[in-house]
Enzyme design. Sequence first.
Site, PDB file in Angstrom:
ATOM      1  N   GLN A  96      -4.495   9.110 -14.640  1.00 10.80           N
ATOM      2  CA  GLN A  96      -3.078   8.958 -14.282  1.00 10.80           C
ATOM      3  C   GLN A  96      -2.312  10.279 -14.333  1.00 10.80           C
ATOM      4  OE1 GLN A  96      -1.278   5.820 -16.557  1.00 10.80           O
ATOM      5  NE2 GLN A  96      -1.800   4.277 -15.050  1.00 10.80           N
ATOM      6  N   ARG A 148      -7.721   6.234  -8.900  1.00 15.22           N
ATOM      7  CA  ARG A 148      -6.501   5.876  -9.626  1.00 15.22           C
ATOM      8  C   ARG A 148      -6.835   4.979 -10.812  1.00 15.22           C
ATOM      9  NH1 ARG A 148      -1.994   5.405  -4.925  1.00 15.22           N
ATOM     10  NH2 ARG A 148      -0.629   6.664  -6.226  1.00 15.22           N
ATOM     11  N   ASP A 164      -2.573  12.369 -11.112  1.00  9.90           N
ATOM     12  CA  ASP A 164      -2.325  11.621  -9.878  1.00  9.90           C
ATOM     13  C   ASP A 164      -1.204  12.257  -9.048  1.00  9.90           C
ATOM     14  OD1 ASP A 164      -1.784   9.763  -7.926  1.00  9.90           O
ATOM     15  OD2 ASP A 164      -1.742   8.038  -9.274  1.00  9.90           O
ATOM     16  N   TYR A 172      -4.688  -0.708  -3.436  1.00 11.31           N
ATOM     17  CA  TYR A 172      -4.006  -0.385  -2.183  1.00 11.31           C
ATOM     18  C   TYR A 172      -3.892  -1.617  -1.292  1.00 11.31           C
ATOM     19  CZ  TYR A 172      -4.649   4.569  -3.245  1.00 11.31           C
ATOM     20  OH  TYR A 172      -4.611   5.806  -3.826  1.00 11.31           O
ATOM     21  N   SER A 208       1.039   9.821  -6.939  1.00  9.94           N
ATOM     22  CA  SER A 208       2.138   9.173  -7.660  1.00  9.94           C
ATOM     23  C   SER A 208       3.249  10.168  -7.987  1.00  9.94           C
ATOM     24  CB  SER A 208       1.629   8.541  -8.963  1.00  9.94           C
ATOM     25  OG  SER A 208       0.855   7.406  -8.669  1.00  9.94           O
TER      26      SER A 208
HETATM   27  P1  NAD Z   1       0.669   3.389  -0.675  1.00 13.58           P
HETATM   28  O1  NAD Z   1       1.460   4.645  -0.551  1.00 13.58           O
HETATM   29  O2  NAD Z   1      -0.709   3.366  -0.146  1.00 13.58           O
HETATM   30  O3  NAD Z   1       1.487   2.204   0.065  1.00 13.58           O
HETATM   31  C1  NAD Z   1       2.845   1.975  -0.185  1.00 13.58           C
HETATM   32  C2  NAD Z   1       3.113   0.495  -0.244  1.00 13.58           C
HETATM   33  O4  NAD Z   1       3.110  -0.065   1.071  1.00 13.58           O
HETATM   34  C3  NAD Z   1       2.100  -0.311  -1.048  1.00 13.58           C
HETATM   35  O5  NAD Z   1       2.774  -1.016  -2.066  1.00 13.58           O
HETATM   36  C4  NAD Z   1       1.492  -1.250  -0.030  1.00 13.58           C
HETATM   37  O6  NAD Z   1       1.124  -2.519  -0.572  1.00 13.58           O
HETATM   38  C5  NAD Z   1       2.623  -1.384   0.980  1.00 13.58           C
HETATM   39  N1  NAD Z   1       2.236  -1.859   2.304  1.00 13.58           N
HETATM   40  C6  NAD Z   1       1.129  -1.560   3.024  1.00 13.58           C
HETATM   41  N2  NAD Z   1       1.150  -2.206   4.203  1.00 13.58           N
HETATM   42  C7  NAD Z   1       2.296  -2.919   4.250  1.00 13.58           C
HETATM   43  C8  NAD Z   1       2.894  -3.789   5.208  1.00 13.58           C
HETATM   44  N3  NAD Z   1       2.278  -4.052   6.357  1.00 13.58           N
HETATM   45  N4  NAD Z   1       4.073  -4.349   4.908  1.00 13.58           N
HETATM   46  C9  NAD Z   1       4.687  -4.105   3.740  1.00 13.58           C
HETATM   47  N5  NAD Z   1       4.184  -3.299   2.782  1.00 13.58           N
HETATM   48  C10 NAD Z   1       3.001  -2.711   3.039  1.00 13.58           C
HETATM   49  O7  NAD Z   1       0.636   2.871  -2.160  1.00 13.58           O
HETATM   50  P2  NAD Z   1       0.946   3.616  -3.523  1.00 13.58           P
HETATM   51  O8  NAD Z   1       2.384   3.720  -3.727  1.00 13.58           O
HETATM   52  O9  NAD Z   1       0.163   4.868  -3.562  1.00 13.58           O
HETATM   53  O10 NAD Z   1       0.386   2.618  -4.646  1.00 13.58           O
HETATM   54  C11 NAD Z   1      -0.386   1.498  -4.370  1.00 13.58           C
HETATM   55  C12 NAD Z   1      -0.739   0.764  -5.661  1.00 13.58           C
HETATM   56  O11 NAD Z   1      -1.520   1.562  -6.518  1.00 13.58           O
HETATM   57  C13 NAD Z   1       0.465   0.354  -6.475  1.00 13.58           C
HETATM   58  O12 NAD Z   1       0.272  -0.956  -6.906  1.00 13.58           O
HETATM   59  C14 NAD Z   1       0.458   1.223  -7.658  1.00 13.58           C
HETATM   60  O13 NAD Z   1       1.034   0.615  -8.782  1.00 13.58           O
HETATM   61  C15 NAD Z   1      -1.018   1.434  -7.834  1.00 13.58           C
HETATM   62  N6  NAD Z   1      -1.244   2.664  -8.571  1.00 13.58           N
HETATM   63  C16 NAD Z   1      -2.085   2.627  -9.655  1.00 13.58           C
HETATM   64  C17 NAD Z   1      -2.298   3.777 -10.392  1.00 13.58           C
HETATM   65  C18 NAD Z   1      -3.192   3.786 -11.587  1.00 13.58           C
HETATM   66  O14 NAD Z   1      -3.557   2.768 -12.084  1.00 13.58           O
HETATM   67  N7  NAD Z   1      -3.541   4.969 -12.065  1.00 13.58           N
HETATM   68  C19 NAD Z   1      -1.694   4.949 -10.026  1.00 13.58           C
HETATM   69  C20 NAD Z   1      -0.859   4.952  -8.918  1.00 13.58           C
HETATM   70  C21 NAD Z   1      -0.658   3.801  -8.197  1.00 13.58           C
END
Ligand code: NAD
Length: 384
Positions: free
Chosen positions: A133, A128, A136, A234, A139
């Site tokens: 992006q 990621r 992805d 993550y 996302s």
């Molecule tokens: P994910 O689907 O793995 O998890 C969903 C959410 O659950 C996350 O925000 C995580 O912190 C939260 N979580 C995990 N355990 C938890 C708990 N015990 N209690 C409460 N919340 C909990 O995550 P995601 O949506 O795929 O994205 C994770 C991160 O990656 C985000 O910050 C997102 O902005 C980032 N991201 C970056 C890029 C990039 O730079 N290209 C692309 C996509 C996502």
Amino acid sequence: MKLAVPRERRPDESRVAISPDMVKKLTGLGFDVIIEAGAGTGANMTDAAYEAAGATIVADEAAALGDADVVFKVQRPLSGDDDGPDEIAMMKKGAVLIGSLAPLQNREQVKAYAAAGIDTFAMEMVPRITRAQSMDVLSSQANLAGYKAVLDACAHYGRAMPMMMTAAGTIAPARVFVMGAGVAGLQAIATARRLGAIVSATDVRPEVAEQIQSLGAKYIGVESEESGAGAGGYAKEMSDDYKQRQAALIAETIKKQDIVITTAAIPGRAAPRLVSEEMLASMKPGSVIVDLAVETGGNCALSKPGEVVRTDNGVLIVGYRNVPGRLAEDASALYARNLVNFITPLVDSETKALKIDWEDEIVKGAGITRDGAVVHPMLQEEGK
Ligand code: NAD
């Protein structure tokens, strides 16, 4: 080069890995695109639209796959153990398979790709990074799932979302609590806000507080020195002390909620259990929980994949599978675009043949098998 897209055959899957728009892009890259008849039906993409965009429609899946240099899939192929054909056996040696292959959860199948000489790329393993992006799939699909989760909650909720001041009296706005503010959670917050709900949200990564607040929701977080931010943006598994304090905070918050959307995930692990049976028992009758993590073990006690469960005290727990697939048209269009963005740099613009740079960070991150061997470091030891 021939690129084939078969109909998805796994249960609850109505998406397709190509859209008519992306057929045009692929033909522009030099591919002959072959699509199995009816592949897009579940996503309202017709054979005629694909043909008009330059694809060839074929009735026989085996013929389409057997001839293909590249295969686009949404979900991993059937392997003959499931109900249905052995799609791996239909592909030729040296073919390139690109899809959401869930390799960490399906290690035997990874070995089967290698044994069949199929080079595979798992889209959910694409790193990621900024450059990736547009590729992805996590996302693009999670964003739609977060939106749809709120609509699914509304459909089961016996009351209105926004405040309504009418001659017959005032309706209070719904209170929505989102657990896990990643891609799906942030879209759930935005959607619930647009519908007029009072929204709060929690996460273990404190840096998301600002994002939650910028969407007009209240951040509810454990006061702790411990951050849940792990590798790659993550979350990581939290300490027992943190979990206890988080459980107390959730227990206090959840009993006041009308709708709860849970999205919490930790890569490669079962979903963290955040809502206990005691918490469910404290909730109001008619309140609704949508557990988006239901397929990886569930964030909520009693949630069941593919079912809507009603607790003794009248709480509905919605556990739909494949929520992005419930918006198949948009989900397929975005997914297809992700795949085309992934393959575009792998095609040599002069020769129109695949020229894969295995030293590239994105290729290395997503590459699972190559030339008969398992090459991804997270899978390699067991696969050789
Ligand atoms: P994910 O689907 O793995 O998890 C969903 C959410 O659950 C996350 O925000 C995580 O912190 C939260 N979580 C995990 N355990 C938890 C708990 N015990 N209690 C409460 N919340 C909990 O995550 P995601 O949506 O795929 O994205 C994770 C991160 O990656 C985000 O910050 C997102 O902005 C980032 N991201 C970056 C890029 C990039 O730079 N290209 C692309 C996509 C996502």
